[in-house]
Design an enzyme around this catalytic site. Sequence first.
Site, PDB file in Angstrom:
ATOM      1  N   LYS A   5      37.888 104.019   4.816  1.00  0.00           N
ATOM      2  CA  LYS A   5      37.083 102.525   4.494  1.00  0.00           C
ATOM      3  C   LYS A   5      35.980 102.489   5.726  1.00  0.00           C
ATOM      4  CE  LYS A   5      39.837  99.820   7.083  1.00  0.00           C
ATOM      5  NZ  LYS A   5      39.624  98.697   8.593  1.00  0.00           N
ATOM      6  N   ASP A   6      35.984 102.578   6.813  1.00  0.00           N
ATOM      7  CA  ASP A   6      35.057 102.608   8.367  1.00  0.00           C
ATOM      8  C   ASP A   6      34.069 103.547   8.328  1.00  0.00           C
ATOM      9  OD1 ASP A   6      36.720  99.834   9.273  1.00  0.00           O
ATOM     10  OD2 ASP A   6      37.959 101.995   9.853  1.00  0.00           O
ATOM     11  N   ARG A  51      34.333  90.528   6.540  1.00  0.00           N
ATOM     12  CA  ARG A  51      35.802  90.681   5.098  1.00  0.00           C
ATOM     13  C   ARG A  51      36.821  89.646   5.084  1.00  0.00           C
ATOM     14  NH1 ARG A  51      40.365  92.233   2.972  1.00  0.00           N
ATOM     15  NH2 ARG A  51      40.373  94.210   5.347  1.00  0.00           N
ATOM     16  N   ARG A  52      37.532  89.957   6.271  1.00  0.00           N
ATOM     17  CA  ARG A  52      38.972  89.278   6.219  1.00  0.00           C
ATOM     18  C   ARG A  52      38.496  87.729   6.840  1.00  0.00           C
ATOM     19  NH1 ARG A  52      41.068  94.099   9.755  1.00  0.00           N
ATOM     20  NH2 ARG A  52      42.570  95.127   7.966  1.00  0.00           N
ATOM     21  N   ARG A  69      38.534  92.122  18.873  1.00  0.00           N
ATOM     22  CA  ARG A  69      38.325  93.812  19.230  1.00  0.00           C
ATOM     23  C   ARG A  69      39.312  94.173  19.313  1.00  0.00           C
ATOM     24  NH1 ARG A  69      33.955  94.512  16.297  1.00  0.00           N
ATOM     25  NH2 ARG A  69      32.082  93.356  16.217  1.00  0.00           N
ATOM     26  N   ARG A  75      45.291  93.742  20.098  1.00  0.00           N
ATOM     27  CA  ARG A  75      44.917  92.968  19.393  1.00  0.00           C
ATOM     28  C   ARG A  75      46.828  91.965  19.425  1.00  0.00           C
ATOM     29  NH1 ARG A  75      41.555  94.924  14.131  1.00  0.00           N
ATOM     30  NH2 ARG A  75      42.077  96.321  15.451  1.00  0.00           N
ATOM     31  N   CYS A 160      30.649  97.933   5.647  1.00  0.00           N
ATOM     32  CA  CYS A 160      31.277  96.993   6.659  1.00  0.00           C
ATOM     33  C   CYS A 160      31.983  95.855   7.305  1.00  0.00           C
ATOM     34  CB  CYS A 160      32.547  98.376   7.421  1.00  0.00           C
ATOM     35  SG  CYS A 160      31.553  98.879   9.041  1.00  0.00           S
TER      36      CYS A 160
END
Length: 227
Positions: A5-6, A51-52, A69, A75, A160
Site C-alpha cells: 500500500k505504501d 483517501r480516507r 500521524r 493514534r 498514496c
Amino acid sequence: VHSMKDVETRLAPGIALAAVLTRADPRDRLVGADSLAALPAGAVVGSSSPRRVAQLLHRRPDLAAVSLRGNVETRLRAIAEGRVAATFLAAAGLDRLGIDAGVALPLGNWLPAAAQGIVGMTCRGDDGRVKALLAAVSHGPSLAVLRAERAVLEGLGGSCHTAVAVHAMPGQVMDIRAELLSPDGRDCVTAEVSGSGDPRELGLQLADRLLARATSSILASLEKASV
C-alpha cells in the site's frame, strides 16, 4: 519486504517485485465509534490519508477532519486523550500487531487503498537466484489483484497522496471497483470492470473509466499530486 500500500507505483530502475504474501484483511477499521453514522455532527476525526479524509467528508460532510500521524499506539492514544473522536486504521496492520480495536468498514460501502493488506518483496531485477527463491513463496491470486489495483493508480498517475480507493476480487473473472474523489470529498466518481484478461490491463481500463467521469476539481487534484 514492505506493505505494498505504501510502495511507490513505479519501482526504481533495477528493482523488481519478486513475490507477495497472501493478502490479509484489506478493509479499514473505524476506531472510536461503532459506525460513521454514530459519530455526532461536528466530531473531529483524525487521519493523514488523503483517501480516507475524502471518503469521510463525502459521506459525512458535517464532520471535521484533522491530520493525525504517528504509529498505531500514538493514534490510539489521541482517541483515549480526547484529541480526536475517531480515526481509521488498516485491519491488516492491527491484526498483525494483535490489537483488537475498531469495527471493520464493509467493502461494499468503503473501499480500501490499492494493495492494502498485501506484503510484497522486492529484489534486484538481475538477481535470478533470489527472484527464484522469492517466487516459490509468492501467492498467485494476491499478486493478480495487486497488479490490477496498482494499475489503477498507474493509469491515474496517482500515488498514496491521491484520493482513490480500489478493490479487486480474484477469480477466473476478476471484479474491480474503484472510486476517485476530490480532496474535500465533494466530488466522487465510481467505476468497475470485470474480465478474465491481464490484471494490469483491467486496472488501466478502470482508470480510463474513472478519468472519463472525473470532474474538474478531481482532475486538478490529480495533476497537483503528480507534480
